[in-house]
Design a protein around this motif. Structure first.
Motif, PDB file in Angstrom:
ATOM      1  N   MET A  17     -18.892  -3.706  37.575  1.00 44.04           N
ATOM      2  CA  MET A  17     -18.632  -2.497  38.376  1.00 44.04           C
ATOM      3  C   MET A  17     -17.270  -2.598  39.043  1.00 44.04           C
ATOM      4  O   MET A  17     -16.894  -3.638  39.573  1.00 44.04           O
ATOM      5  CB  MET A  17     -19.730  -2.382  39.461  1.00 44.04           C
ATOM      6  N   LEU A  18     -16.512  -1.508  38.979  1.00 45.07           N
ATOM      7  CA  LEU A  18     -15.253  -1.426  39.730  1.00 45.07           C
ATOM      8  C   LEU A  18     -15.494  -0.568  40.962  1.00 45.07           C
ATOM      9  O   LEU A  18     -15.871   0.593  40.852  1.00 45.07           O
ATOM     10  CB  LEU A  18     -14.161  -0.787  38.862  1.00 45.07           C
ATOM     11  N   TYR A  19     -15.290  -1.174  42.126  1.00 48.43           N
ATOM     12  CA  TYR A  19     -15.333  -0.416  43.376  1.00 48.43           C
ATOM     13  C   TYR A  19     -13.902  -0.086  43.779  1.00 48.43           C
ATOM     14  O   TYR A  19     -13.083  -1.004  43.920  1.00 48.43           O
ATOM     15  CB  TYR A  19     -15.986  -1.231  44.496  1.00 48.43           C
ATOM     16  N   VAL A  20     -13.608   1.180  43.933  1.00 49.03           N
ATOM     17  CA  VAL A  20     -12.288   1.571  44.440  1.00 49.03           C
ATOM     18  C   VAL A  20     -12.520   2.039  45.875  1.00 49.03           C
ATOM     19  O   VAL A  20     -13.182   3.051  46.116  1.00 49.03           O
ATOM     20  CB  VAL A  20     -11.663   2.669  43.579  1.00 49.03           C
ATOM     21  N   VAL A  21     -12.022   1.248  46.807  1.00 44.41           N
ATOM     22  CA  VAL A  21     -12.441   1.411  48.207  1.00 44.41           C
ATOM     23  C   VAL A  21     -11.258   1.802  49.089  1.00 44.41           C
ATOM     24  O   VAL A  21     -10.259   1.087  49.166  1.00 44.41           O
ATOM     25  CB  VAL A  21     -13.040   0.084  48.735  1.00 44.41           C
ATOM     26  N   GLY A  22     -11.381   2.936  49.752  1.00 49.19           N
ATOM     27  CA  GLY A  22     -10.378   3.348  50.729  1.00 49.19           C
ATOM     28  C   GLY A  22     -10.520   2.542  52.006  1.00 49.19           C
ATOM     29  O   GLY A  22     -11.636   2.327  52.489  1.00 49.19           O
ATOM     30  N   LEU A  23      -9.390   2.079  52.549  1.00 46.94           N
ATOM     31  CA  LEU A  23      -9.426   1.236  53.757  1.00 46.94           C
ATOM     32  C   LEU A  23      -9.129   2.019  55.021  1.00 46.94           C
ATOM     33  O   LEU A  23      -9.187   1.464  56.117  1.00 46.94           O
ATOM     34  CB  LEU A  23      -8.413   0.098  53.633  1.00 46.94           C
ATOM     35  N   GLY A  24      -8.783   3.305  54.875  1.00 43.18           N
ATOM     36  CA  GLY A  24      -8.369   4.046  56.056  1.00 43.18           C
ATOM     37  C   GLY A  24      -6.954   3.670  56.445  1.00 43.18           C
ATOM     38  O   GLY A  24      -6.199   3.125  55.643  1.00 43.18           O
ATOM     39  N   LEU A  25      -6.613   3.903  57.694  1.00 45.36           N
ATOM     40  CA  LEU A  25      -5.199   3.932  58.054  1.00 45.36           C
ATOM     41  C   LEU A  25      -4.669   2.765  58.858  1.00 45.36           C
ATOM     42  O   LEU A  25      -3.486   2.463  58.797  1.00 45.36           O
ATOM     43  CB  LEU A  25      -4.927   5.225  58.822  1.00 45.36           C
ATOM     44  N   ALA A  26      -5.502   2.103  59.633  1.00 52.13           N
ATOM     45  CA  ALA A  26      -4.886   1.176  60.593  1.00 52.13           C
ATOM     46  C   ALA A  26      -5.252  -0.287  60.348  1.00 52.13           C
ATOM     47  O   ALA A  26      -4.434  -1.067  59.877  1.00 52.13           O
ATOM     48  CB  ALA A  26      -5.220   1.585  62.016  1.00 52.13           C
ATOM     49  N   ASP A  27      -6.482  -0.675  60.645  1.00 50.19           N
ATOM     50  CA  ASP A  27      -6.783  -2.109  60.567  1.00 50.19           C
ATOM     51  C   ASP A  27      -8.070  -2.396  59.807  1.00 50.19           C
ATOM     52  O   ASP A  27      -8.637  -1.521  59.153  1.00 50.19           O
ATOM     53  CB  ASP A  27      -6.771  -2.746  61.965  1.00 50.19           C
ATOM     54  N   GLU A  28      -8.508  -3.639  59.849  1.00 45.38           N
ATOM     55  CA  GLU A  28      -9.622  -4.083  59.009  1.00 45.38           C
ATOM     56  C   GLU A  28     -10.924  -3.344  59.319  1.00 45.38           C
ATOM     57  O   GLU A  28     -11.787  -3.232  58.449  1.00 45.38           O
ATOM     58  CB  GLU A  28      -9.802  -5.604  59.137  1.00 45.38           C
ATOM     59  N   LYS A  29     -11.062  -2.821  60.541  1.00 42.21           N
ATOM     60  CA  LYS A  29     -12.316  -2.166  60.910  1.00 42.21           C
ATOM     61  C   LYS A  29     -12.357  -0.681  60.553  1.00 42.21           C
ATOM     62  O   LYS A  29     -13.318   0.015  60.875  1.00 42.21           O
ATOM     63  CB  LYS A  29     -12.577  -2.360  62.402  1.00 42.21           C
ATOM     64  N   ASP A  30     -11.315  -0.199  59.905  1.00 38.60           N
ATOM     65  CA  ASP A  30     -11.315   1.198  59.470  1.00 38.60           C
ATOM     66  C   ASP A  30     -12.029   1.389  58.142  1.00 38.60           C
ATOM     67  O   ASP A  30     -12.205   2.513  57.684  1.00 38.60           O
ATOM     68  CB  ASP A  30      -9.880   1.740  59.390  1.00 38.60           C
ATOM     69  N   ILE A  31     -12.425   0.320  57.503  1.00 39.75           N
ATOM     70  CA  ILE A  31     -13.236   0.431  56.284  1.00 39.75           C
ATOM     71  C   ILE A  31     -14.597   1.016  56.670  1.00 39.75           C
ATOM     72  O   ILE A  31     -15.062   0.833  57.804  1.00 39.75           O
ATOM     73  CB  ILE A  31     -13.391  -0.943  55.597  1.00 39.75           C
ATOM     74  N   THR A  32     -15.246   1.737  55.742  1.00 41.26           N
ATOM     75  CA  THR A  32     -16.579   2.255  56.063  1.00 41.26           C
ATOM     76  C   THR A  32     -17.612   1.140  55.881  1.00 41.26           C
ATOM     77  O   THR A  32     -17.350   0.132  55.210  1.00 41.26           O
ATOM     78  CB  THR A  32     -16.972   3.439  55.162  1.00 41.26           C
TER      79      THR A  32
END
Lengths: 287, 287
Positions: free
Chosen positions: A1-16
């Protein structure tokens, strides 16, 4: 499986949370780090995920996608993208390649500048097409962005200007000699964006045309949108050249005339000259 | 402190880690549930947060913002928004009210339809202004959306169509009698959107005009974008009327002529008629 994951804009905690759970079960993790940058270091991501993260530069993503997808039929691979996964053409290309190999793909969305720019108070439905502004060089000063700004302004719409970033670029000399020596990263500031825009406007004037914006046109500069250190400054292009926007990344919006009084009301909070914005609100409301 | 937290598009795990940490330390939590809906129940959110969540309907948000902000000088209040916080004017209004009372505000961004629509393969920088399509009634069939689609199409751009949702609406009779009885929620489908769009095109033809789109115009319908049950179907407006899009929420994109072959290549995967898309790619590439 390929997960393409958006990280958001600022830091490590912006991931969902969903994104984090996916990443934590992955066998290999790549971070795309040339179309945008996160405002935190790779080490911080690795610590947060409890996993190693490989930086994927342009070369790896564009020529080495087979390496990235290697074994994804049985392994879980994460491809991390700053902002949302569909911010750059490159990522849709990787998904097409995965599909061609019958590798299942799961995309996990996140905020990107395309929607988070709403933080400046301008309504997203009043934006036209967005425009990229690249660094001018001595020999290449492309004005193609101008036509798109003009198309938007002709129908009263705002234009989001995405400002160039240069990461891992080689000098012409080093490229010619095949030396893998890279220039320090460069991020376009709001100041440079205003200068380049006004240079093109001046060229239009010199050619006898009326440019679609001037140094008195209203705009909003933003720095590090979505982070706690976010800076927003609203004013004329001229005033934004003097504005203190802080470190990268910067973006900018050139206002359209269809701007609503409520948008101005919100913008006033960030204005270099609130009285001028108030005067415009009064004018719009026929006071 | 007022936290305005984007929840993303699908379920409880689409919140960001930063958003979740903020919500978990809040004293009161409101969920805005009339400009969009999450694809999961409130109870699931409450279980996930370990906190009670109050549904904030239009009445509470637009007239009762003082109740929402009550005590926010010392307490932590979360206002949860499906998608990104800046998706609707109402939320910027709440932030203005908080600022006026000197309540600190922190916005936590997330994906919204405005950027997640990239999932269909069309590039975000090829979109013009987005457009809302409201349910036609017997007496109100507003065509104002048409002019904006026409503006976009005139310069070759795609148009994101946001489809109406009606939540907690009263019938005219119940409203007149002051009865707080609400109609069942209604969500516009891609089928209805196509029908309404083509009705307006037919009216243009009847008036002797050439409409800016026809039943043969290419479009992409999307259902539940960002969820694992996401459905994407690409085809003509006519073919989308027959497409099985599944349960709400639906959105739609009307393509512009500036569409790039790579966008079509990606779209082909979802096409009702892949051969027709391939023919268009060949035409664009001059084959």
């Amino acid at each position: 499986m390929l997960y393409v994951v958006g990280l958001g804009l600022a830091d490590e905690k912006d991931i969902t949370v969903r994104g984090l759970e996916a990443v934590q079960q992955c066998d290999r993790i790549y971070l795309e780090a040339y179309t945008s940058i996160l405002l935190c270091e790779r080490e911080k991501l690795e610590q947060f995920y409890g996993k190693a993260v490989v930086i994927a530069d342009r070369e790896l993503v564009e020529s080495g996608s087979d390496d990235i997808l290697e074994g994804a039929e049985t392994l879980n691979i994460a491809f991390l993208v700053v902002g949302d996964p569909f911010g750059a053409t490159t990522h849709t290309d990787l998904i097409i390649r995965a599909r061609d190999r019958n590798i299942p793909v799961e995309v996990i969305h996140n905020a990107s500048i395309m929607n988070a720019i709403g933080a400046c108070g301008l309504q997203l439905y009043n934006f036209g097409q967005c425009v990229s502004l690249v660094f001018f060089t001595d020999t290449w000063r492309p004005a193609s962005f101008y036509d798109r700004v003009a198309e938007n302004r002709a129908i009263g719409l705002h234009t989001l200007m995405l400002l160039d970033i240069k990461v891992k670029e080689q000098s012409i000399e080093n490229m010619a000699r095949g030396r893998r020596i890279y220039e320090p990263p460069r991020y376009m500031t709001v100041k440079t964006a205003c200068e380049q825009m006004l240079e093109i406007a001046d060229a239009k004037i010199a050619a006898g045309e009326t440019p679609c914006y001037t140094q008195d046109t209203l705009a909003v500069g933003v720095g590090r949108v979505g982070s706690r250190e976010q800076v927003i400054v609203a004013g004329t292009l001229r005033s934004l050249m003097e504005a203190e926007m802080g470190p990268p990344l910067h973006s900018m919006v050139v206002l359209g005339d269809r701007v609503h009084p409520l948008e101005l009301e919100y913008m006033k909070y960030y204005a270099t000259d609130p009285a001028a914005i108030q005067a415009l609100i009064d004018e719009k409301e026929g006071r």
